[in-house]
Enzyme design. Sequence first.
Site, PDB file in Angstrom:
ATOM      1  N   GLY A  49       0.785  -1.228   0.000  1.00 20.42           N
ATOM      2  CA  GLY A  49       0.000   0.000   0.000  1.00 20.42           C
ATOM      3  C   GLY A  49       0.814   1.272   0.000  1.00 20.42           C
ATOM      4  CB  CYS A 258     -26.437  -9.924 -17.224  1.00 15.71           C
ATOM      5  SG  CYS A 258     -25.764  -9.843 -18.904  1.00 15.71           S
ATOM      6  CB  CYS A 261     -24.918 -14.118 -19.342  1.00 11.58           C
ATOM      7  SG  CYS A 261     -24.411 -13.183 -17.896  1.00 11.58           S
ATOM      8  CB  CYS A 283     -21.737  -8.886 -17.770  1.00 14.72           C
ATOM      9  SG  CYS A 283     -22.697 -10.141 -16.940  1.00 14.72           S
ATOM     10  CB  CYS A 289     -21.121 -11.392 -20.385  1.00 14.15           C
ATOM     11  SG  CYS A 289     -22.858 -11.216 -20.786  1.00 14.15           S
TER      12      CYS A 289
END
Lengths: 304, 365, 261
Positions: A49, A258, A261, A283, A289
């Site tokens: 970080g 979605c 899908c 998606c 997807c």
Amino acid sequence: MTTVIPHPNASVATSAAPAGLAGYNFAYLDEQTKRMIRRALLKAVAIPGYQVPFGSREMPLPYGWGTGGIQVTAAVIGPDDVLKVIDQGADDTTNAVSIRRFFAKTAGVATTDRTVDATVIQTRHRIPEVPLTENQILVYQVPIPEPLRQLEPREAETRKMHALEEYGVMHVSLYEDIAKFGRITRSYNYPVRVNGRYVMAPSPIPKFDNPKMDRMPALQLFGAGREKRIYAVPPYTDVKSLDFEDHPFEIETWEEDCSLCGAQDSYLDEVIVDDKGTKMYVCSDSDYCRERREAGHQGDGGPK
Amino acid sequence: MYVAVKGGDRAIENSQKLLDEERRGDPRVPELSLDQIREQMSLAVDRVMTEGSLYDPELAALAIKQARGDLVEAIFLLRAYRTTLPRFGVGEPIDTAKMAVRRRISATYKDLPGGQLLGASFDYTHRLLDFALAAGDERPVAEIAPEGVESGMQHVADILDHEGLIEREDPDDENQPVFDLTRESPRYPADRAARLQNLARGDEGWLLALGYSTQRGYGNNHPFAGEIRVGEVAVEFAPEELGFPIEIGEITVTECEMVNQFKGSAQVPPQFTRGYGLTFGHCERKAMGMALVDRALRARDFGEATEAPAQDEEFVMAHSDNVEASGFVQHLKLPHYVDFQAELVTVRALRRKAEAARAIADAAE
Amino acid sequence: MTGSVRDPLLQVRDLTHHYGRHLGCRDVSFDLHPGEILGIVGESGSGKTTLLKCVSGQLQPTDGSVSYRTRDLGPVDVYGMSEARRRLLMRTDWGIVYQNARDGLRMKVSAGANVGERLMAIGDRHYGHIRSEAVDWLERVEMDMGRIDDMPGTFSGGMQQRLQIARNLVTKPRLVFMDEPTSGLDVSVQARLLDLIRGLVGSLGIACIVVTHDLGVVRLLSHRLMVMKGGQVVEHGLTDQVLDDPQHPYTQLLVSSILPV
């Protein structure tokens, strides 16, 4: 063609680069530069970080268009790697296409759209929906690496705040959200605390993706070219989104699935399909997807 | 049924073909040669070399041609090329006192050793569009002076230096490594070497505007154009195997030394201070802007108040590079629809909450 | 807690500061005990603000020492400790009330966030708790609860000073520095603010150093008084004593010119 002047590196570089662009080293950057970047990456991995300053090079792509991610990818990629590049979750957005072409041209590496097949994934603004593995590296393109920048514009001051762990001001901004709106309104680039120490910008991914960063088996590397910073989250490292005990972190949800899908668990893009503003949801992760559709899943097809 | 947008690959290819065609323009018009650009657009070439930080008129001309005259784009092209070049070593510092001067003016002395030398300048032209030029086929000739220009002219600042009236400028320790902006990430507070490198590559418009702002009261430092000189200097390099410097070529540079009033402090008596600007080629406006900003950024060293934008080191340095600025501003053209979607979700949720609150309030009435 | 109530909280010894050739303050020494209020008066340029900055960890003095009796380690040299520790001290056990509220407040966040910031800085992560503390402190400085989410810029000068005080006291500091806390305010607003400060500081047992050019302020607030001129302390004693029977000619002049009534 306008190039009339041969590149001075040409003879040296071609012998060193079995695959790739004539006149340039493997993956564009010279080996010295790659070593410099790898040293910065090692330091970044050692201090999860923490933003490591590095001698970012000028790239043949504009700043703000992924120069940091490209340099990181160039420094870690090898001839046997398989590269996937996504922007907004999709492999076929113009900038993803452009960066993939860059590496196909300069490194001659294999590229793929399939998340599971990739060994290195460079991304802008998303984390793939399929959980990543220990054998993969996720490289983020980062525009503004400093999570405190919007609260404190000065680098000299923000470095001090990180050094002394003075992160109160970050919570002040979250407090303000709750006081004004009854909830934390940050929806992307939502700040996280890494390994209980450094507050870090996850890059402008939607907060939906934040939980995926936590204890991810894959190595996560972040490159900010214009700001000349590299940072990292090693595999299986704690990444916690900042919040309050009584206002815990939450991710976006959709009432819709979605349309293509039928996925209920993925990040959805809203697509306007006609002049009346009729919407459908698909998606954002185009590979996810497609995989689902290939496996026989189907959505409602959207508005007829 | 809706199918997700595809074809980024082809779109990019086609776009680039179209770009090439537009760059060429009407094919009935003769194509520009690099020689023409180098010879007749020489100030554009100079600017691209300066901010591209690569002295190569031929490549700068190519960059300008390829960028269709967009100088910031040309600078970007040159920079992206420059960064791939191998480094053989570090040259000796150029000695501008030994410059073969083409132009040299001072606003602080009426006359001075070596004299004022106007050279080629827009300064005293009347800015009238020259329609004769539009007709083409001009072959202007300037007369040759009866006697040559003195070789080696003392700097105006050195004249003041004899009297101790101007701050001394001691050379850095040659054994200490110099900060290299192109290889290291800047750290703040920055030293003057880092600042000058940054300004030398900085955008001319940025430095011009910041320098101008100091004249209008945002951090005034009472400047005089001590000296501006343009001309050729030798570049020397000491190869390790030789152990002594040899001359490897000659470059044109523009140098500006501003002389600034300074009231003195506890440690230092009242004296003049310096602001410095240097560019490749002939970039007078840039050199002057740079010198004003250099002096403004030294405010801290002199214990002066640092309240104006031009005196704010991080502000000036972090935003001076037009390749960085252009890239980041223009990256807003990239798709952001994932983040925008996240914002849509948030705004809708907030609106639902506000509407619910209003409904409750209405019901209560 | 280290040390008894009788031990000084703050010990200042031979404090001197030069701005280059120009003298800020010279050879100032004093002790401050828990709960004690010390007034520092002098005209502008007398060195009182320089002294306050040096004593409060904001300006490293050229010479001399400042020692603070911390809760855990006892007396510690303020300029000898790490910057991290000094900054922590400044936002927990100390408070600083500036003359100009803009220097002491975060102008871009609400009143509630201004008060809550110190709590968040030391790790409070419960919004409800932070909010109720903010409410409590705004009440204690007699501010309108309805304005807890307003920006400081929308408040009057007197309200901004109250907000600064609430923001500082929320971590229950033992020592508060005040630089001309009431100057620039209307006389009636001044009087109410001084009353409030006296009440809060007294009931909480907070030690204070108050710098002012206004003898009325120190007469009301401070137990002890230091008079500064040309960077040096010319007179030092109990407030009433100094004001009623000034010894130094400069103090006599100050008292006669400002306190005619």
